[in-house]
Motif scaffolding. Sequence first.
Motif, mmCIF file in Angstrom:
data_model
loop_
_atom_site.group_PDB
_atom_site.id
_atom_site.type_symbol
_atom_site.label_atom_id
_atom_site.label_comp_id
_atom_site.label_asym_id
_atom_site.label_seq_id
_atom_site.Cartn_x
_atom_site.Cartn_y
_atom_site.Cartn_z
ATOM 1 N N SER A 49 0.833 -1.215 0.000
ATOM 2 C CA SER A 49 0.000 0.000 0.000
ATOM 3 C C SER A 49 0.862 1.258 0.000
ATOM 4 N N HIS A 50 1.967 1.217 0.757
ATOM 5 C CA HIS A 50 2.838 2.398 0.811
ATOM 6 C C HIS A 50 3.489 2.663 -0.546
ATOM 7 N N GLU A 52 2.154 1.978 -3.410
ATOM 8 C CA GLU A 52 1.099 2.575 -4.240
ATOM 9 C C GLU A 52 0.875 4.038 -3.881
ATOM 10 N N ASP A 53 0.873 4.330 -2.596
ATOM 11 C CA ASP A 53 0.683 5.719 -2.174
ATOM 12 C C ASP A 53 1.788 6.608 -2.741
ATOM 13 N N HIS A 74 -6.351 6.698 -1.230
ATOM 14 C CA HIS A 74 -5.516 6.707 -0.038
ATOM 15 C C HIS A 74 -6.336 6.320 1.200
ATOM 16 N N HIS A 77 -6.641 2.614 1.866
ATOM 17 C CA HIS A 77 -5.443 2.046 2.501
ATOM 18 C C HIS A 77 -5.478 2.291 4.012
ATOM 19 N N GLU A 78 -5.846 3.497 4.374
ATOM 20 C CA GLU A 78 -5.911 3.825 5.814
ATOM 21 C C GLU A 78 -6.964 2.987 6.520
ATOM 22 N N GLU A 81 -5.699 -0.505 7.124
ATOM 23 C CA GLU A 81 -4.741 -0.539 8.238
ATOM 24 C C GLU A 81 -5.431 -0.348 9.581
ATOM 25 N N SER A 107 -10.504 -5.524 1.334
ATOM 26 C CA SER A 107 -9.239 -5.517 0.589
ATOM 27 C C SER A 107 -9.427 -6.099 -0.811
ATOM 28 N N HIS A 110 -11.011 -3.493 -2.874
ATOM 29 C CA HIS A 110 -10.024 -2.453 -3.153
ATOM 30 C C HIS A 110 -9.065 -2.899 -4.273
ATOM 31 N N GLU A 114 -8.383 -1.275 -8.036
ATOM 32 C CA GLU A 114 -7.054 -0.885 -8.531
ATOM 33 C C GLU A 114 -6.767 -1.568 -9.870
#
Length: 145
Positions: A49-50, A52-53, A74, A77-78, A81, A107, A110, A114
């Motif tokens: 995820s990071h 991708e961010d 974004h 993703h948060e 988590e 997920s 999500h 994507e």
Amino acid sequence: MKITDILRAEHSVFHNLFDHIEATVPMLKSLADVKAVAVLIDKVMAPHSHTEDELFIDPLEHCFDQIGQKETFHYEHEQIEETLVKVGRARTLKDAKKLLLAVIAASRKHFEKEERIVFPMAENILKAKTLTDLGDKWMKRRKSR
Ligand SMILES: [Fe+2]
Ligand SMILES: [Fe+2]
């Protein structure tokens, strides 16, 4: 290799992991075991995820804007988590399982978004060389760990 292909390959690994977790979590008898699964998911998914961010948010900002997805990418993703953190704080086995299975379903949704929208958009907008350079950077980062 293009960074988008690397991310797609990671999704397919996560799908296999999720299949296994969905099949086995309902049978778990201890709260600690369910929490351990949540930690595992976080450890494997957070770097993905990071990446991708880092990669997509800035260069694709105007596109997300156009399709009304600027906040959601974004934010999802948060959300993922945070829900995994909530599993770690759950007081009952039932709550922990419910949260864990919900975060897996979220997920999958999500990832689907994507794969359908974000990766093709990145491939349209970023140059082929940029995508392979980012892929090389990703490979180097893996090797230096
Ligand atoms: Fe993502
Ligand atoms: Fe992803």
